[in-house]
Design a protein around this motif. Structure first.
Motif, PDB file in Angstrom:
ATOM      1  N   SER A  66       0.848  -1.198   0.000  1.00  0.00           N
ATOM      2  CA  SER A  66       0.000   0.000   0.000  1.00  0.00           C
ATOM      3  C   SER A  66       0.879   1.242   0.000  1.00  0.00           C
ATOM      4  N   THR A  67       0.349   2.291  -0.571  1.00  0.00           N
ATOM      5  CA  THR A  67       1.045   3.568  -0.604  1.00  0.00           C
ATOM      6  C   THR A  67       0.027   4.694  -0.712  1.00  0.00           C
ATOM      7  N   ASP A  68       0.391   5.835  -0.161  1.00  0.00           N
ATOM      8  CA  ASP A  68      -0.447   7.037  -0.234  1.00  0.00           C
ATOM      9  C   ASP A  68       0.337   8.136  -0.947  1.00  0.00           C
ATOM     10  N   THR A  69      -0.370   8.894  -1.752  1.00  0.00           N
ATOM     11  CA  THR A  69       0.251  10.012  -2.436  1.00  0.00           C
ATOM     12  C   THR A  69      -0.759  11.144  -2.594  1.00  0.00           C
ATOM     13  N   TYR A  70      -0.250  12.333  -2.837  1.00  0.00           N
ATOM     14  CA  TYR A  70      -1.092  13.528  -2.970  1.00  0.00           C
ATOM     15  C   TYR A  70      -0.740  14.230  -4.270  1.00  0.00           C
TER      16      TYR A  70
END
Length: 229
Positions: free
Chosen positions: A209-213
């Motif tokens: 999993s990864t989060d980015t903006y």
């Protein structure tokens, strides 16, 4: 007469080699060969041979050397198997925005955004990538979702780029007015992307999993990629 005596002595000597003396001083024939000196056919599997401890067949040469070489080969084989089959890391790079297309409707704003991500496989076997789930959020509100079951496969010691297209629907009245307003030259929205993906290899499965903006412009038909971390 002398020749007959010599033959008798030879027979007696031959019996003496295979016989035993009983209590009466008489000779008994060997129960195995019956004095012939030969083992009858068909009885080889029923007899046991007695080998003296000094026999060289009981002391094979270079035994320690052969055992040591066998142990070293087994350890080397096990080490190579563990080296090539030991699970290594699978990395997912940051999701980057490639393009976005904006469409205005009467009630909402629809956007189609295209993102790319790299999957790096450090293993010596091919991995299977499946169950990709990408959620797009604006102010903690889910505005878009993309789920894919069978994604792709990545060859050993290689990297592969995936293209993910997500449709975003903005139905909030305030955001609709903001995106459609002509008073602002730039209509910037702060988009939060949450990516979850599963990989499997060698009967082993794991979830990444990864989060980015990302900054996107909801007032024009295109957005220059400006990813942030």
């Amino acid at each position: 007469m002398s020749q007959n005596k010599e033959k008798g002595k030879r027979r007696l000597s031959k019996w003496m080699d295979y016989g035993t003396i009983n209590g009466e001083g008489e000779w008994d024939l060997c129960p195995t060969c019956q004095g012939t000196g030969r083992i009858p056919r068909g009885e080889e599997a029923q007899l046991v041979a007695v080998i003296p401890c000094s026999d060289q067949r009981l002391k094979p040469r270079h035994t320690k050397l052969y055992v040591s070489i066998s142990i070293i080969l087994c350890l080397l084989t096990c080490s190579l198997i563990l080296f090539f089959l030991f699970p290594r890391s699978v990395e997912v790079s940051q999701v980057t925005l490639q393009s976005s297309m904006v469409y205005f409707t009467t009630d909402d704003v629809e956007m189609i955004i295209t993102n790319k991500l790299n999957i790096s496989n450090q293993n010596f076997v091919t991995i299977q990538v499946h169950d990709l789930d990408l959620q797009a959020l604006i102010y903690e509100t889910v505005v878009g979702n993309n789920k894919t079951t069978n994604v792709t496969s990545v060859l050993p010691r290689s990297e592969k780029t995936l293209t993910v297209v997500t449709t975003i629907h903005i139905t909030d009245p305030g955001l609709n007015s903001y995106c459609k307003s002509t008073s602002f030259r730039i209509h910037t929205l702060f988009l939060h992307l949450q990516l979850t993906i599963k990989v499997s290899y060698l009967s082993h499965a794991e979830q990444l999993s990864t989060d980015t903006y990302e900054y996107i412009d909801c007032g024009t038909n295109s957005t220059i990629p400006r990813p942030t971390t």
